[in-house]
Design a protein around this motif. Structure first.
Motif, short mmCIF file in Angstrom:
data_model
loop_
_atom_site.label_atom_id
_atom_site.label_comp_id
_atom_site.label_asym_id
_atom_site.label_seq_id
_atom_site.Cartn_x
_atom_site.Cartn_y
_atom_site.Cartn_z
N SER A 1 39.28 41.55 41.52
CA SER A 1 38.48 40.53 42.18
C SER A 1 38.45 39.29 41.30
N LEU A 2 38.21 38.15 41.91
CA LEU A 2 38.22 36.89 41.17
C LEU A 2 36.90 36.15 41.41
N LEU A 3 36.27 35.74 40.31
CA LEU A 3 35.06 34.93 40.37
C LEU A 3 35.40 33.57 39.75
N VAL A 4 35.22 32.51 40.52
CA VAL A 4 35.56 31.16 40.07
C VAL A 4 34.26 30.39 39.82
N THR A 5 34.07 29.96 38.59
CA THR A 5 32.90 29.16 38.23
C THR A 5 33.31 27.70 38.15
N THR B 1 34.04 33.10 45.37
CA THR B 1 34.83 34.33 45.25
C THR B 1 35.97 34.28 46.26
N PRO B 2 37.11 33.75 45.88
CA PRO B 2 38.23 33.65 46.81
C PRO B 2 38.71 35.03 47.27
N VAL B 3 39.36 35.04 48.41
CA VAL B 3 39.97 36.27 48.92
C VAL B 3 41.18 36.62 48.06
N PRO C 1 43.82 32.08 46.53
CA PRO C 1 43.85 30.62 46.62
C PRO C 1 42.61 30.00 45.98
N VAL C 2 42.81 28.93 45.24
CA VAL C 2 41.70 28.21 44.61
C VAL C 2 41.88 26.72 44.88
#
Length: 222
Positions: free
Chosen positions: A24-28, A36-38, A51-52
């Motif tokens: 999983s990805l958490l973007v701050t 939290t992108p898919v 994707p960000v």
């Protein structure tokens, strides 16, 4: 380095990995909010992507959390640049076209930033002692004054290109004659000569007719 507005694909490789691996990805974001992108996995759990979209300039942190085989936490810090400024975004006495014509060459790619800084320098270090006609935005209205200010900031940008840009003018101006007034800022150990300023900048101001650009006595820091 990405710019504001860029859409990128964040990627993670996990080794070892198998069918139990999940990520999983958490973007701050720079303002402290998180998204939290898919996340999509492939290669039997060995490859992950998401994707960000960089919506703000500043420092972003991408934090991957892997569970199952290959469990780990990985962080990536990304610096995002603001979108390049246009002339409409800044206060400037000259355009990049005027700068190009002054230089007789293509302007530097950061010309908008340099023209803005040169305009700020002109305002803070010279025009405190000047009287001239302006519009509601504080911009000059007389054609001779407009042309002189444009020439002055273009000359300063040219000067920076030759000797290097002073990002912070640390010393006040001393001893420049403009019209009937000798501008003098600072004193004692704080003295600095006009080496921070393009000679052509000063000449451009000196050449404006006195009835259009008047100078008043001024003494003090920049």
């Amino acid at each position: 380095m990405p710019d504001v507005g860029d859409l990128v694909t964040a990627r993670l490789t996990v080794d070892p990995a198998d069918e139990s691996t999940s990520a999983s990805l958490l973007v701050t974001r720079p303002d402290g909010t998180v998204v939290t992108p898919v996340v999509t996995g492939s290669d039997g759990g060995a490859a992950w992507s998401a994707p960000v979209t960089y919506t703000l300039a500043g420092i972003w942190r991408l934090s991957w959390t892997v569970t199952g085989t290959g469990a780990s936490v990985q962080h990536e810090v990304v610096g995002v640049a603001p979108a390049p400024a246009t002339m409409a975004d800044v206060r400037s006495y000259a355009t990049t076209t005027q700068l190009a014509n002054f230089l007789h060459a293509a302007p530097p790619l950061d010309a908008v930033k340099l023209l803005e800084r040169a305009t700020t320098l002109l305002d803070s270090d010279f025009l405190k002692a000047a009287v001239y006609d302006v519009d509601d935005d504080g911009m000059p209205t007389d054609a001779d004054v407009i042309a002189a200010f444009a020439e002055a900031v273009c000359a300063q940008v040219e000067f920076w290109g030759e000797v290097g840009e002073e990002t912070d003018i640390s010393g006040p101006l001393q001893g420049v004659q403009l019209g009937s007034v000798a501008l003098q800022f600072g004193a004692g150990e704080n003295r600095s000569g006009p080496d921070y300023y393009a000679p052509k900048l000063i000449r451009a101001l000196q050449n404006v007719p006195g009835e259009k650009l008047r100078w008043i006595a001024y003494s003090g820091g920049c």
